[in-house]
Write a protein that holds these residues in place. Sequence first.
Motif, short mmCIF file in Angstrom:
data_model
loop_
_atom_site.label_atom_id
_atom_site.label_comp_id
_atom_site.label_asym_id
_atom_site.label_seq_id
_atom_site.Cartn_x
_atom_site.Cartn_y
_atom_site.Cartn_z
N GLY A 124 15.69 46.33 13.49
CA GLY A 124 15.68 44.96 13.57
C GLY A 124 16.83 44.15 12.65
O GLY A 124 17.34 43.83 12.67
N VAL A 184 13.65 41.17 8.75
CA VAL A 184 13.02 40.73 9.61
C VAL A 184 12.24 41.01 10.11
O VAL A 184 10.66 40.32 10.35
CB VAL A 184 14.42 40.57 11.15
N GLU A 185 10.96 42.62 9.97
CA GLU A 185 10.16 43.12 10.46
C GLU A 185 9.33 42.79 9.21
O GLU A 185 8.14 41.97 10.01
CB GLU A 185 10.30 44.24 10.60
N VAL A 188 7.21 38.57 9.92
CA VAL A 188 6.15 39.25 11.04
C VAL A 188 4.55 38.75 9.96
O VAL A 188 4.83 39.29 9.33
CB VAL A 188 5.95 40.07 11.57
N PRO A 245 18.11 38.71 14.06
CA PRO A 245 17.12 38.59 13.29
C PRO A 245 17.87 38.27 12.28
O PRO A 245 17.91 37.99 10.73
CB PRO A 245 17.37 40.65 12.49
#
Lengths: 718, 160
Positions: free
Chosen positions: B35, B75-76, B79, B104
């Motif tokens: 990402g 960016v991951e 989540v 991202p």
Amino acid sequence: MNDSTNPRTPSLAEHPGVDDWISIDADGRVTVHTGKVDIGQRISTALAIIAAEELDVALASVRVARPRTGTAPDEGFTSGSNSMQESGVAVRLAAATVRRHLVTRAAARLGVGAEQLEVTDGLVRVRDTNRSVSFGELTGGAPLGIAVDPDVITKSPDAHRLVGAVRPVGGLEGLATGATRFVHDLAEPGTLHARVVRPPHYHARLEALDESSLASLGDVQVVRDGSFVAVASPDEYRAVRAVERVAAAATWITAPGLDTTDVFRRLIEDPRESFPVVDGVPLREPVPEERPEPVGGATLRARYERPYQMHASLAPSAARAHFDGETMRVWTHSQGIYPLRASLADVLDLPRERVVVEHALGSGCYGHNGADDAALDAALVARALRGKTVLLKWSREDEHAWEPYSSAMVVDLRADLDDSGAVSYWSHETFSDTHRGRPRAGPNRAGAGRLLASRYLADAVMPPRAEPNLAHHAGIHRNADPLYAFANRRIVKHLVRDLPLRVSAMRTLGAYANVFAAESFMDELAEAAGVDPLAFRLRHLEDPRAREVLAAAAQRMGMPGPAPHGRGRGLAFAQYKNSKAYAAVAVEASVDDTARVRLHRAVIAADAGEVVDREGLRAQLEGGFVQGASWTLHEAVRHDSGGITSRDWESYPILRFDEVPEVETIIVDRPGAPFLGAGEATSGPAAAAIANAVFAATGLRLRRLPLDPDAIRRAAMS
Amino acid sequence: MSELRLQVNGRERTVDVDPATPLAYVLRNQLGLTGVKVGCGLEQCGACAVLVDGESVHTCVAPAGQFAGRSIVTVEGLVENGEPGPVQRAFVEAGAAQCGYCTPGLVVAVTALLARVPDPDDTAIRTALSPHLCRCGSHAQVMAAVRALVSGTRSGRVGG
Ligand code: FES
Ligand code: FES
């Protein structure tokens, strides 16, 4: 028959079977096949909506297959805003044919007449009973083996439940969470990362590579074929650094360098091939003389210029390739998997069936960027390193300096005004290099020659001579013939070859410059006629759909009417290719004390026929505006004899967040009317609307792009 | 090569890498966090932004070794329990991406902005996002996403 299915699409002529377009597995999952690729314009979303609508299945049960040669229909390139008219129509007709066929089968299976059946979410049910059979049961996952019926009755627009509905944009979650994998992200264990070592400029050739100095590169392999040099390593950063080392070990023959004569002069003075353009089509006939200027009447002339500009995709191009000694597999963000396959097969000297090209996501490309070239680069490295998977990426510098640009252009306009202030004569001459550099197979190994690396190989293939495109509103003359009802017009296309920079197709092709020129000139004429620019346009415009978007944009912007102090408002209009989406753009702008143009507001009004994916359409229209505004305010590719000097985002700036105005978009929906491509409709009008707003704000008429502080200062001084 | 300890998305990670390697390459290739995008490698476009101790930082040039002991969030890492976090959700709802290559980096920049200034006005949003390029012209939808988050924060709907 529904209007939007007429005329029959060329895609269907090539691929007449329903199975070419749609398959339904035993569980009722629908797969749509298309040769058109997603390039950020969400064609896959629109196709899924169309298929789900006609089939009466849930949108969630429809998937659009990633195009791969051998399984996808061959639809050439994804370009020219044709995807909806080609794939969209084909999928709609195929889906309607499938639904009718399955309902007939269901009627036989359930022992009732087809008229007693209704279809919901892929379930065919006898009305008011529980007796039903699903699409999955009916197909059993087998191909249907029938032809698409071009005259099948498609749903009437008032029965649409999905098409045109407002819904959140699909497919965005993975982009926002980082889960979506672009071609750049397709490294697997064992993948080699590759980079190309570029010559200093187009014409340079490798004289020597001092191999001894490369011994210490460790696990980096150097691949060389003629003047094509690349490096590959299991570690990406080592590959990046190896580029510098190898470049330092290379000696290049750099003479001759790039020609640095003013390109606008060359466009006017160089030998050229010229064609009169009638109803949008260039003719192989002598160009008529301009008619003499009327005595005592008003004749205006103006020359508009547009420099070389680049696609400047946010991600540098990349490709993955693997060669097992038999078959070359390539993963690419090219816009044309079949043409690329043919060209790769030619360069690699492989039969086409032994080259498999599969589409993978790239960043927005807006035309022919470095994608196809990177695919060949990757394939060359994979061929040399047989059995290895190679992920080759261009650097930012590679993309800026080596992508094929959009040609510089000159547009010469003349118009006569009669006593009533109406245009009685209009002459438009466009001078440009070609807009066709895609790797399309053709005589003299044209496809191969258009892939960048070909010209550097030991067995070099040089780019073919550009041939004039004589199709309706094609490259140079796209939108050269405005939609206005001028009594007499003379439209001329001039193809000027062998200009210094490598060029190809970029969003709108010639339309951007042609519309910038014509719509700037319309304001100059309105001024000369003493008429408001909106009224002047409407006076010459008969098409009611054109009038409607123009009036809507003007009204929302408050035109005619005073702008806030220090600001000016500009308006422009075009129908893309005179046959696609209608778009009017209005802009409010000012020039600040550093001579920078500031955009305060923008209004887009567009008519793209029947709306399928409203948010997707809005994004296309607004994105086209922003990109057009960026070209207009900032962009010019620069070079000297040593090569391209626009090599990064500082030497080639684009529009930033603090420069993008508030954009209001008005979409005129036409249920039942044909789809009209919209991805390229707003960029040309954006340019002229900005130039017209700058004139309204400052009294400065700028005719050479970009409208950057230098241009403003020069105009203010003269 | 040497062992480098990084704290990424709340976990301690050890990678065997030349510490001069820019952080973006380590995150992408050693840790599989693709990402994190590379758009320029020149600190000019913002595609590679991640949160470092809460600040949005470009990672395509600075050596990974410099980030030892600091808290890195990609960016991951935004989540939450397998679902898009609030900023990511706002981007999805506003349709704030076309090709999405810039997304991202923008999500990271917006997260950093809202942590610093919960109620930014348009000028503050535009200034914070100006280091980020988007060639597709998704700017208006991105602005809409951020505004929706800001008004959500005001009405208490979305946690900052
Ligand atoms: S990739 Fe780091 S700023 Fe562009
Ligand atoms: S959405 Fe393509 S670069 Fe931003």
